[in-house]
Write a protein that holds these residues in place. Structure first.
Motif, PDB file in Angstrom:
ATOM      1  N   PHE A 163     -67.738 -36.148 -60.796  1.00 21.89           N
ATOM      2  CA  PHE A 163     -66.315 -35.635 -59.742  1.00 21.89           C
ATOM      3  C   PHE A 163     -65.806 -34.641 -61.518  1.00 21.89           C
ATOM      4  O   PHE A 163     -64.682 -34.039 -60.575  1.00 21.89           O
ATOM      5  CB  PHE A 163     -66.137 -36.711 -59.426  1.00 21.89           C
ATOM      6  CG  PHE A 163     -64.400 -36.734 -58.950  1.00 21.89           C
ATOM      7  CD1 PHE A 163     -64.193 -36.323 -57.322  1.00 21.89           C
ATOM      8  CD2 PHE A 163     -63.307 -37.288 -59.154  1.00 21.89           C
ATOM      9  CE1 PHE A 163     -63.785 -36.752 -56.904  1.00 21.89           C
ATOM     10  CE2 PHE A 163     -62.542 -37.783 -58.495  1.00 21.89           C
ATOM     11  CZ  PHE A 163     -61.992 -37.163 -57.171  1.00 21.89           C
ATOM     12  N   ALA A 196     -62.499 -29.562 -54.592  1.00 21.04           N
ATOM     13  CA  ALA A 196     -61.850 -29.473 -53.561  1.00 21.04           C
ATOM     14  C   ALA A 196     -60.576 -29.829 -53.065  1.00 21.04           C
ATOM     15  O   ALA A 196     -59.207 -29.203 -52.440  1.00 21.04           O
ATOM     16  CB  ALA A 196     -62.383 -29.584 -51.814  1.00 21.04           C
ATOM     17  N   ILE A 197     -60.529 -30.889 -53.859  1.00 20.88           N
ATOM     18  CA  ILE A 197     -59.820 -31.710 -54.177  1.00 20.88           C
ATOM     19  C   ILE A 197     -58.299 -31.363 -54.786  1.00 20.88           C
ATOM     20  O   ILE A 197     -57.021 -30.536 -54.991  1.00 20.88           O
ATOM     21  CB  ILE A 197     -59.392 -33.079 -54.637  1.00 20.88           C
ATOM     22  CG1 ILE A 197     -60.548 -34.323 -54.128  1.00 20.88           C
ATOM     23  CG2 ILE A 197     -58.426 -33.986 -54.945  1.00 20.88           C
ATOM     24  CD1 ILE A 197     -60.560 -35.446 -54.507  1.00 20.88           C
ATOM     25  N   LEU A 217     -73.803 -34.487 -46.501  1.00 22.15           N
ATOM     26  CA  LEU A 217     -72.948 -33.844 -47.516  1.00 22.15           C
ATOM     27  C   LEU A 217     -72.329 -32.909 -48.389  1.00 22.15           C
ATOM     28  O   LEU A 217     -70.949 -32.357 -48.152  1.00 22.15           O
ATOM     29  CB  LEU A 217     -72.350 -35.604 -48.591  1.00 22.15           C
ATOM     30  CG  LEU A 217     -71.873 -36.621 -47.825  1.00 22.15           C
ATOM     31  CD1 LEU A 217     -72.045 -37.838 -48.642  1.00 22.15           C
ATOM     32  CD2 LEU A 217     -70.887 -36.505 -47.179  1.00 22.15           C
ATOM     33  N   ALA A 247     -72.552 -32.381 -53.909  1.00 24.25           N
ATOM     34  CA  ALA A 247     -71.476 -33.029 -53.349  1.00 24.25           C
ATOM     35  C   ALA A 247     -70.221 -33.256 -54.141  1.00 24.25           C
ATOM     36  O   ALA A 247     -68.767 -33.005 -53.330  1.00 24.25           O
ATOM     37  CB  ALA A 247     -72.522 -34.277 -52.592  1.00 24.25           C
ATOM     38  N   VAL A 248     -70.493 -34.113 -55.216  1.00 22.46           N
ATOM     39  CA  VAL A 248     -69.179 -34.787 -55.446  1.00 22.46           C
ATOM     40  C   VAL A 248     -68.427 -33.454 -56.729  1.00 22.46           C
ATOM     41  O   VAL A 248     -67.108 -33.552 -56.211  1.00 22.46           O
ATOM     42  CB  VAL A 248     -69.901 -36.024 -56.487  1.00 22.46           C
ATOM     43  CG1 VAL A 248     -68.144 -36.391 -57.129  1.00 22.46           C
ATOM     44  CG2 VAL A 248     -70.223 -36.840 -55.519  1.00 22.46           C
ATOM     45  N   ALA A 286     -65.755 -26.097 -50.245  1.00 27.96           N
ATOM     46  CA  ALA A 286     -64.868 -25.848 -51.706  1.00 27.96           C
ATOM     47  C   ALA A 286     -64.903 -24.016 -51.455  1.00 27.96           C
ATOM     48  O   ALA A 286     -63.846 -23.990 -51.904  1.00 27.96           O
ATOM     49  CB  ALA A 286     -65.834 -26.071 -52.550  1.00 27.96           C
ATOM     50  N   PHE A 304     -68.885 -30.755 -48.161  1.00 22.92           N
ATOM     51  CA  PHE A 304     -67.786 -30.540 -49.720  1.00 22.92           C
ATOM     52  C   PHE A 304     -68.239 -29.242 -49.765  1.00 22.92           C
ATOM     53  O   PHE A 304     -67.161 -28.572 -50.463  1.00 22.92           O
ATOM     54  CB  PHE A 304     -68.310 -31.507 -50.508  1.00 22.92           C
ATOM     55  CG  PHE A 304     -67.513 -33.028 -49.875  1.00 22.92           C
ATOM     56  CD1 PHE A 304     -66.135 -32.846 -49.837  1.00 22.92           C
ATOM     57  CD2 PHE A 304     -68.953 -34.122 -49.733  1.00 22.92           C
ATOM     58  CE1 PHE A 304     -65.756 -33.892 -49.236  1.00 22.92           C
ATOM     59  CE2 PHE A 304     -68.276 -35.088 -48.775  1.00 22.92           C
ATOM     60  CZ  PHE A 304     -66.712 -34.943 -49.404  1.00 22.92           C
ATOM     61  N   MET A 317     -66.757 -32.281 -53.671  1.00 27.27           N
ATOM     62  CA  MET A 317     -65.707 -33.121 -53.479  1.00 27.27           C
ATOM     63  C   MET A 317     -64.292 -32.667 -54.139  1.00 27.27           C
ATOM     64  O   MET A 317     -62.867 -32.328 -53.969  1.00 27.27           O
ATOM     65  CB  MET A 317     -65.714 -33.872 -53.161  1.00 27.27           C
ATOM     66  CG  MET A 317     -64.843 -34.855 -52.197  1.00 27.27           C
ATOM     67  SD  MET A 317     -65.329 -37.143 -52.406  1.00 27.27           S
ATOM     68  CE  MET A 317     -65.414 -37.224 -53.662  1.00 27.27           C
TER      69      MET A 317
END
Lengths: 329, 255
Positions: free
Chosen positions: B76, B159-160, B237, B152-153, B245, B241, B156
């Motif tokens: 992350f 993307a965030i 996932l 995946a993370v 992205a 993600f 994510m």
């Protein structure tokens, strides 16, 4: 004649705000073309549209023969750019930054190594090649960015405020690089700046931009002819009273500057000065100080907009008040 | 593939240059393993205790959970550090390049996931020193699962981060999300004995499937879900993600 950049009625809006209000201009192959204007005039927005980072709302722009909206990839292949804000990877060394750039643009192996060496030597950073960029001074970072933008031998180079925030010595140094690039590689260079001396020193042609519009275009000499005369600055004891009395044929215009001096437009300063003293004496005005100079690009900007190019924020209000107080004949 | 491999190269260089930070980030899982793990391992050292943990001792049970947690956290962080690229302008260098943006961001994510893998390997190696029941044969499949978690993370995170402009508030989001997700993943205790509402939350927590799968490979504990479910959920996932992205990055302009 073919043009490196052709722009027709380009419009760019951010929500309700129109940053670029339908500008048109052409940049010739191999020339240095400068956008001169105050901050917020729309210069950087124009650069971002021309370098395919922003899509225009209306109008067309062709760069190196390709439409920026329809063929962004072709445009990207042919341009190099030094952004206004730093865009290097601060954690990596100068060499690594160059290497990554070269790889992205399709170079590898010995060819890439030689190019990196050549460009880093050109901007005199070769001895610092293994130092992480975060330890570089502002001027060194700029030079690295210039070297990087040249690595893939672009046809057209965009320099967005290349010397902003740098000390005078470093600025002069970077100007040398820019001149050398133009001469050695016959490159077309599109430059934005809010420094008048920069535009004057470097550019073959200058477009003056203000509030999203091009208000004048030409060589520095062409632009100065717009003012059409010399400028005399006079410091007087009572400028408000004094300005009313400066009524004479040889004075083409006069106004009070923000610093309290009175600015007179005359055809020939050397001939006008004795007449000015005579006039002052006749009207009982006390002149404390007189300076005069040939028109600069700042005078051109002042002539066209009533403001100085560096006016920002609060100063603009003052400038507008002065505009209102301006005398017309 | 040029920009893809270049972005991996960049992640690698950045990773090497931030060795101190990398080592620092290993302290947290080591504290969990040693202080938390050894503490409870003593308490769970009574006859029949291993029945609670699928037939293995607590240390062995805990290791796959800690590895999954570490991979999750670090991926992350890997993903959201693209905010720095935005702030320090490196993004512009990519956006103006004559190369596929989708490929660039996939390279960024993959490079990040690979670096997280390296950290995972270090944690695993240390784990073998303090947990006796781990299976060497399970290392590769467990790392493969972790890699999917990483993709995946990190995807994510990117993307965030593409929608945010600063790191402010991220620390809070991290603790708010990370801690409950870790507790709800079965990393520390079995999902099966949780209250029903917690089980329900555990099932929608992707981390649960990573813990479940790698615990089977590393400790030989029978999976709560099927292995196929674990793999499919994580692969799905990762694809989802990374897809988001790519779409976000393709659309990216500068403001």
């Amino acid at each position: 004649m073919t043009y490196a950049i052709e722009v027709e009625n380009l419009v760019k809006k951010y929500g309700d705000f129109t940053a670029v209000k339908g500008i048109s201009f052409k940049v010739r192959n191999g020339e240095i073309f400068a956008f001169l204007g105050p901050n917020g005039a729309g210069k950087t927005t124009t650069v971002h549209v021309l370098t395919t980072l922003l899509k225009p709302n209306a109008g067309t722009a062709t760069v190196a023969g390709h439409d920026v909206v329809r063929e962004p990839m072709e445009v990207r292949r042919k341009i190099g750019i030094v952004f206004q804000d730093p865009s290097t990877d601060r954690e990596l060394t100068a060499y690594e930054n160059m290497y990554i750039h070269g790889r992205i643009y399709g170079y590898s192996g010995n060819e890439l190594r030689e190019k990196i060496e050549m460009m880093l030597k050109f901007v005199e950073l070769w001895e610092f090649k293994d130092r992480p960029v975060k330890f570089f001074s502002g001027g060194m970072q700029r030079r690295l960015e210039i070297a990087r933008s040249l690595l893939h031998e672009p046809e057209i180079l965009f320099l967005d405020e290349p010397t902003i925030g740098l000390d005078p010595q470093t600025r002069a140094h970077i100007w040398e690089y820019i001149r050398a690039m133009k001469e050695e590689h016959s490159m077309t260079i599109f430059l934005t700046t809010h420094y008048m001396d920069e535009a004057e020193q470097l550019a073959d042609r200058i477009a003056i931009m203000d509030y999203g519009k091009i208000i004048a275009e030409g060589t520095a000499d062409d632009l100065k002819k717009l003012v059409g005369n010399d400028v005399i600055y006079v410091r007087m004891e009572e400028p408000e009273e004094g300005i009313k009395c400066l009524n004479a044929e040889f004075i083409r215009g006069c106004r009070i500057m923000p610093d309290g001096r009175v600015r007179l437009d005359v055809q020939n300063a050397s001939e006008a000065m004795p007449k000015l003293f005579e006039l002052a004496q006749k009207n009982g005005l006390r002149i404390l100080e007189v300076t005069y100079h040939r028109p600069t690009l700042n005078d051109v900007f002042l002539h066209l907009t009533g403001r100085e190019i560096r006016d920002e924020g609060g100063e603009q209000k003052v400038a507008r008040m002065i505009m209102r107080a301006r005398m017309r004949r | 593939m040029r920009i893809f491999s270049t972005m991996i190269y960049r992640e690698m260089k950045r990773f090497m240059r931030s060795r101190a930070r990398v080592l620092g980030s290993l302290i947290n899982p080591i504290i969990w393993l040693v202080l938390f793990g050894k503490g409870w391992a003593g308490a769970f050292n009574f006859p029949g205790a291993s029945m609670i943990f699928g037939g293995v001792d607590y240390m062995t049970y805990l290791v796959p959970g800690i590895v999954a947690m570490t991979v999750f956290n670090m991926s992350f962080i890997q993903g959201i550090t693209i905010i720095w690229d935005k702030q320090f302008g490196f993004i512009k260098e990519i956006l103006v390049a004559p190369a596929s943006r989708g490929e660039a961001i996939l390279g960024r994510i993959t490079g990040g996931a690979i670096m997280v893998m390296i950290q995972g390997v270090i944690i695993l190696a240390l784990s073998f020193l303090i947990a006796s029941g781990l299976k060497l044969s399970g290392v590769l499949p467990a790392l493969a699962l972790s890699f999917l978690v990483g993709l995946a993370v990190a995807g994510m995170g990117v993307a965030i981060a593409m929608r945010m402009s600063s790191m402010e508030g991220f620390q809070m989001i991290m603790t708010m999300i990370m801690l409950p997700m870790t507790f709800l993943s079965g990393a520390f205790y079995p999902v099966k004995t949780m209250p029903e509402w917690m089980q329900w939350l555990a099932k929608v927590n992707p981390l649960t499937y990573a813990v479940d799968g790698s615990r089977y490979y590393l400790a030989g504990v029978a999976p709560t879900f099927s292995l196929t479910t674990d793999w499919l959920v994580l692969a799905g996932l990762a694809a989802l993600f990374m897809g988001i992205a790519v779409i976000e990055f393709r659309r990216a302009t500068i403001d």
